[in-house]
Design an enzyme around this catalytic site. Structure first.
Site, PDB file in Angstrom:
ATOM      1  N   THR A 186       2.031   5.519   9.393  1.00  0.00           N
ATOM      2  CA  THR A 186       3.484   6.278   9.103  1.00  0.00           C
ATOM      3  C   THR A 186       3.514   6.885   7.697  1.00  0.00           C
ATOM      4  O   THR A 186       2.298   7.011   6.947  1.00  0.00           O
ATOM      5  CB  THR A 186       4.523   5.213   8.882  1.00  0.00           C
ATOM      6  OG1 THR A 186       4.281   4.124   7.791  1.00  0.00           O
ATOM      7  CG2 THR A 186       4.688   4.238  10.037  1.00  0.00           C
ATOM      8  N   TYR A 187       4.405   7.965   7.432  1.00  0.00           N
ATOM      9  CA  TYR A 187       4.786   8.629   6.414  1.00  0.00           C
ATOM     10  C   TYR A 187       4.185   8.077   4.871  1.00  0.00           C
ATOM     11  O   TYR A 187       4.823   6.885   4.664  1.00  0.00           O
ATOM     12  CB  TYR A 187       6.059   9.194   6.266  1.00  0.00           C
ATOM     13  CG  TYR A 187       6.291  10.337   5.355  1.00  0.00           C
ATOM     14  CD1 TYR A 187       5.459  11.401   5.588  1.00  0.00           C
ATOM     15  CD2 TYR A 187       7.235  10.344   4.635  1.00  0.00           C
ATOM     16  CE1 TYR A 187       5.609  12.576   4.728  1.00  0.00           C
ATOM     17  CE2 TYR A 187       7.460  11.268   3.519  1.00  0.00           C
ATOM     18  CZ  TYR A 187       6.543  12.420   3.647  1.00  0.00           C
ATOM     19  OH  TYR A 187       6.643  13.412   2.898  1.00  0.00           O
ATOM     20  N   MET A 188       3.406   8.747   4.247  1.00  0.00           N
ATOM     21  CA  MET A 188       2.829   8.118   3.221  1.00  0.00           C
ATOM     22  C   MET A 188       3.665   8.498   1.692  1.00  0.00           C
ATOM     23  O   MET A 188       2.992   7.906   0.620  1.00  0.00           O
ATOM     24  CB  MET A 188       1.451   8.376   2.994  1.00  0.00           C
ATOM     25  CG  MET A 188       1.216   9.918   2.684  1.00  0.00           C
ATOM     26  SD  MET A 188       1.388  10.962   4.052  1.00  0.00           S
ATOM     27  CE  MET A 188       1.454  12.504   3.328  1.00  0.00           C
ATOM     28  N   ARG A 189       4.637   9.170   1.956  1.00  0.00           N
ATOM     29  CA  ARG A 189       5.496   9.393   0.777  1.00  0.00           C
ATOM     30  C   ARG A 189       6.941   8.630   0.734  1.00  0.00           C
ATOM     31  O   ARG A 189       7.692   9.297   1.331  1.00  0.00           O
ATOM     32  CB  ARG A 189       5.368  11.024   0.321  1.00  0.00           C
ATOM     33  CG  ARG A 189       4.310  11.513  -0.107  1.00  0.00           C
ATOM     34  CD  ARG A 189       4.572  13.157  -0.295  1.00  0.00           C
ATOM     35  NE  ARG A 189       3.314  13.700  -0.748  1.00  0.00           N
ATOM     36  CZ  ARG A 189       2.641  14.366   0.143  1.00  0.00           C
ATOM     37  NH1 ARG A 189       3.154  14.678   1.204  1.00  0.00           N
ATOM     38  NH2 ARG A 189       1.419  14.785  -0.282  1.00  0.00           N
ATOM     39  N   HIS A 234      12.273   6.205   4.448  1.00  0.00           N
ATOM     40  CA  HIS A 234      11.196   6.153   5.367  1.00  0.00           C
ATOM     41  C   HIS A 234      10.926   4.640   5.418  1.00  0.00           C
ATOM     42  O   HIS A 234      11.340   3.752   4.368  1.00  0.00           O
ATOM     43  CB  HIS A 234       9.997   6.842   4.785  1.00  0.00           C
ATOM     44  CG  HIS A 234      10.158   8.281   4.830  1.00  0.00           C
ATOM     45  ND1 HIS A 234      10.074   9.041   5.887  1.00  0.00           N
ATOM     46  CD2 HIS A 234      10.428   9.115   3.689  1.00  0.00           C
ATOM     47  CE1 HIS A 234      10.339  10.360   5.644  1.00  0.00           C
ATOM     48  NE2 HIS A 234      10.688  10.447   4.107  1.00  0.00           N
TER      49      HIS A 234
END
Length: 409
Positions: A186-189, A234
């Site tokens: 999934t989104y890493m930021r 997120h």
């Protein structure tokens, strides 16, 4: 997206105003300050509201190191049988023996009621204890539990990749970006440690199938972000999809770096929904009389894993923290002992130590500090690290960040 369209909400003008204020502040502060730097320091450098603070933190730590004065102290270790385990001298005649924690940054003792051993005193004590008979004075046993850590967010992923893989923030984010773009994570930021319901269920099912039902608690674990200003837009960083493919399944598709990072993310995600690890800690004090009739007390610490719990998936190590080498943190087994038993010593070791200055920041410890202070966002941590190095404010010595003269000025 369809769900968002059908379930709209009013715009939060507090958030919009905050963003506008931040943008205006950049112009009022940064645009006015940068020309001052050009005149006073050197041309073409800029004052950013995050990179300036990051540089300042590194400079302040270096000033602490410059002002630091090292103190010398000695200790004595004995090797005891049965079991060939070691114990350290902790007190002489009821007075505690000084360790590194008892000295301040100017090499002065912070507490007067301690015995500060030098080389001559340590050697003399070893001789005085040469034929001493030791009796077990006290045995403390206590059970304790270790909870699993939360799933990764950007800063903790960078810290773990540094501690375990020896990567810098830029490399970690580059590999994570590749895994994300290819649909593996999934989104890493993100600054969130929350998992969605489907991810929690998948992590629990994965742990049950791989390690057994006793390794999964009856209720799902829920984690909260410690940062007060976390946006939590997120999920935490986790394997993508409703079924977590194991690192082994993906090995043929991933590069070496991608496999290493995916393996870390997969293990941490699954471990976050597993049972506590149970350990038994044992602390034993031995006492003996020296030739000049002083009582010397030695102490041994040990701990044994009774039930591994989440440790079966994700080994719990102190990431990027070399200072955590206390004897109590080492898992070692001590032989069965009880109060009143006598015990033999096979040898003594006298060892000198010097107190160490505060450690320089590394990329992950600086990210951790910025996060504690509420500075920067997950999307900016890696770029801060590259900016302060590319612009010559900071150089790297090994993994340590060392300020240049430009940073000081």
């Amino acid at each position: 997206i369809q769900k968002a369209v059908t379930d709209t909400r009013d715009l939060d003008y507090h958030l919009i105003d905050a963003q506008e204020t931040r943008r205006v502040l950049d112009r009022l502060y940064g645009y006015r300050l940068s020309p001052v730097l050009w005149k006073k320091v050197m041309p073409r450098i800029s004052a950013g509201r995050v990179q300036s603070v990051a540089t300042r933190l590194i400079v302040e730590r270096e000033r602490e190191r410059i002002a630091f004065r090292s103190a010398s102290y000695w200790d004595i270790q004995g090797t005891f049988d049965p079991g060939a385990f070691t114990a350290t001298l902790v007190a002489v005649d009821g007075v505690r023996v000084a360790t590194g924690k008892d000295f301040d940054s100017l090499a002065q003792l912070t507490e007067k009621a301690v015995t500060h051993l030098d080389e001559a005193q340590a050697t003399s004590l070893c001789s005085a204890l040469s034929n001493a008979s030791f009796a077990i004075r006290k045995v403390d046993e206590k059970a304790y539990t270790n909870r699993p850590k939360a799933p990764f967010m950007t800063s903790t992923l960078q810290q773990a990749a540094s501690g375990r893989l020896k990567w810098g923030a830029q490399r970690t984010m580059r590999v994570a970006q590749s895994l994300y773009e290819r649909g593996y994570i999934t989104y890493m930021r993100t600054d969130s440690v929350n998992l969605g319901q489907s991810a929690i269920q998948t992590a629990r099912e994965t742990a049950t199938s791989l390690y057994g039902p006793e390794y999964v608690p009856s209720q799902p674990r829920v984690y909260e972000s410690k940062s007060k200003n976390a946006q939590e837009a997120h999920e935490a960083i986790r394997p993508a999809g409703d079924h977590f493919r194991t690192p082994g399944e993906l090995a043929p598709e991933l590069s070496r770096d991608e496999f290493a990072l995916y393996d870390l993310i997969w293990k941490r995600t699954v471990a976050s929904q597993m049972s506590d690890a149970k350990k038994q800690q044992m602390r034993v004090d031995f006492s003996a009389k020296t030739l000049d009739d002083k009582e010397a007390i030695f102490r041994a610490n040990g701990s044994v894993i009774i039930f591994p719990g989440f440790l079966a998936a994700y080994e719990d190590i102190e990431e990027d923290n070399k200072e955590s080498s206390d004897e109590e943190k080492v898992d070692k087994k001590l032989p069965p002992m009880k109060q009143g038993d006598t015990i033999n010593v096979t040898q003594y070791t006298c060892e000198g130590h010097d107190t160490k200055p505060p450690a320089r920041y590394t990329e992950p410890t600086l990210v951790k500090k910025l996060e504690e202070l509420g500075i920067g966002r997950p999307s900016t941590f890696a770029s801060i690290m590259s900016t302060i190095q590319d612009r010559g404010y900071v150089t790297k010595r090994g993994r340590a960040l060392v300020p240049t003269f430009l940073a000081f000025s």
